[in-house]
Design an enzyme around this catalytic site. Structure first.
Site, PDB file in Angstrom:
ATOM      1  N   SER A 123      56.479 -39.928  -6.779  1.00 38.16           N
ATOM      2  CA  SER A 123      55.873 -38.936  -5.899  1.00 38.16           C
ATOM      3  C   SER A 123      54.634 -39.501  -5.195  1.00 38.16           C
ATOM      4  CB  SER A 123      55.561 -37.679  -6.726  1.00 38.16           C
ATOM      5  OG  SER A 123      55.198 -36.611  -5.909  1.00 38.16           O
ATOM      6  N   GLU A 227      63.093 -40.326  -1.155  1.00 37.56           N
ATOM      7  CA  GLU A 227      63.354 -39.021  -1.782  1.00 37.56           C
ATOM      8  C   GLU A 227      62.268 -38.075  -1.306  1.00 37.56           C
ATOM      9  OE1 GLU A 227      61.256 -37.390  -4.230  1.00 37.56           O
ATOM     10  OE2 GLU A 227      59.773 -38.981  -4.205  1.00 37.56           O
ATOM     11  N   HIS A 297      62.562 -35.893  -7.430  1.00 36.58           N
ATOM     12  CA  HIS A 297      61.940 -34.857  -8.259  1.00 36.58           C
ATOM     13  C   HIS A 297      63.046 -34.131  -9.016  1.00 36.58           C
ATOM     14  CE1 HIS A 297      58.628 -35.856  -5.623  1.00 36.58           C
ATOM     15  NE2 HIS A 297      57.815 -35.116  -6.354  1.00 36.58           N
TER      16      HIS A 297
END
Length: 327
Positions: A123, A227, A297
């Protein structure tokens, strides 16, 4: 997420290698930890696997949204680098690393990596990983975070855990997955082999925030994995157009899309969805665009070496990224 979900990823399997005890340093370079119970569970779980866990003095600090003010988080990053740990694992992502990029002493992190430390995160951690790669060429690992992945209430995802244990034991040498069934007219290559291309990428929004700065690595002929979380498909497309117009996508050997989750379509979309974005992207570049990478995630996530040379092979729907031993 129902447990059967794993069977889609039969090939994502990492072999479980229980290696020697590792020294794992936990620190918080981004968002504040709000779920203290998950934090404690994650630590207990690592200890139960036989590892020695060292928690940074400010891992639970809080300043507005952040895990302490900028100076506090910066000091935590440098303590992690100096800890001599085998693995430095972030507690969680969120937001906060891009603010710190001009002040990080990248040489210290690169030296720690050279001495065998693996820096692991997901992230927001993409910002530090790409800046480190751009500034020093050092390899880090896209993988789990303590709170969201190891601190879950039930059992943590078995594939994620196996991949993480592989990394800890030095056994992880690749990751395979089964891509979704393509549509009949789809431009998905069913036969592809790319050798020795640098793997890089991570969170799409964070990566795009580095375009035009000295923190984005200039990678030609690489394999870019992406992502994101909570971004509607049109926003994902808008971020991809930035990479497209900046010439970054066309310079790669392959684009590998991981999981894009937690968004809601609206009646206004009228059939425009994530697949529409993927189809559009495939029409813009001659670079193969692969999907289904178990990373993002989501509970089932593989561990990937950011900045390492990897090979990619695709046969039918079976894709495999492998890197042998990363020093």
């Amino acid at each position: 997420m129902p447990h059967d979900h794993h069977h889609e990823h039969d090939h994502a399997a990492c072999q479980h290698h229980h290696g020697a005890q590792q020294h794992i340093y936990i620190y918080s370079p981004s968002g504040a930890v709000r779920d203290k119970a998950a934090f404690r569970r994650g630590i207990k779980r690592l200890e139960a696997l036989g590892h020695q866990v060292e928690v940074d003095a400010d891992a639970l600090a809080s300043h507005t949204r952040f895990a302490g003010d900028d100076a506090t988080r910066l000091a935590a990053i440098h303590r992690a680098a100096a800890s001599g740990a085998d693995v430095a694992l972030i507690s969680r992502g969120g937001y906060g690393l891009t603010r710190l990029l001009p002040h990080i002493r990248y040489g210290e992190l690169a030296r720690a990596v050279e001495q065998g430390m693996r820096l692991v995160g997901v992230s927001d951690f993409t910002a530090l990983q790409l800046a480190l790669l751009a500034q020093t060429g050092a390899v880090s690992w896209a993988g789990p975070a303590l709170v969201g992945d190891l601190g879950t209430e039930g059992e943590p995802d078995d594939i994620m855990l196996a991949c993480f244990e592989d990394l800890l034991s030095g056994q992880g040498e690749g990751s395979g997955w089964r891509m979704p069934k393509p549509k009949a007219d789809s431009a998905v290559p069913d036969d592809l082999y790319v050798q020795d291309a640098r793997l890089w990428g991570g969170n799409l929004a964070v990566l795009c925030s580095l375009v035009g700065t000295r923190y984005l690595p200039q990678i030609e002929g690489g394999i870019l994995f992406l992502e994101d979380f909570g971004e509607h498909p049109y926003r994902i497309e808008r971020l991809l157009t930035q990479l497209l117009h900046a010439g970054i996508l066309a310079r790669q050997k392959a684009i590998v899309l991981g999981q894009f989750t937690e968004f809601r379509l609206t009646p206004h979309d009228k059939g425009y969805k994530l697949q529409s974005v993927i189809d559009w992207l495939r029409g813009q570049i001659d670079v193969p665009v692969l999907t289904g990478l178990p990373y993002g995630h989501v509970p089932t996530k593989v561990v990937l070496p950011v900045g390492a040379p990897v090979s990619l092979s695709v046969e039918g729907r079976d894709a495999l990224l492998y890197w042998g031993h990363v020093h």
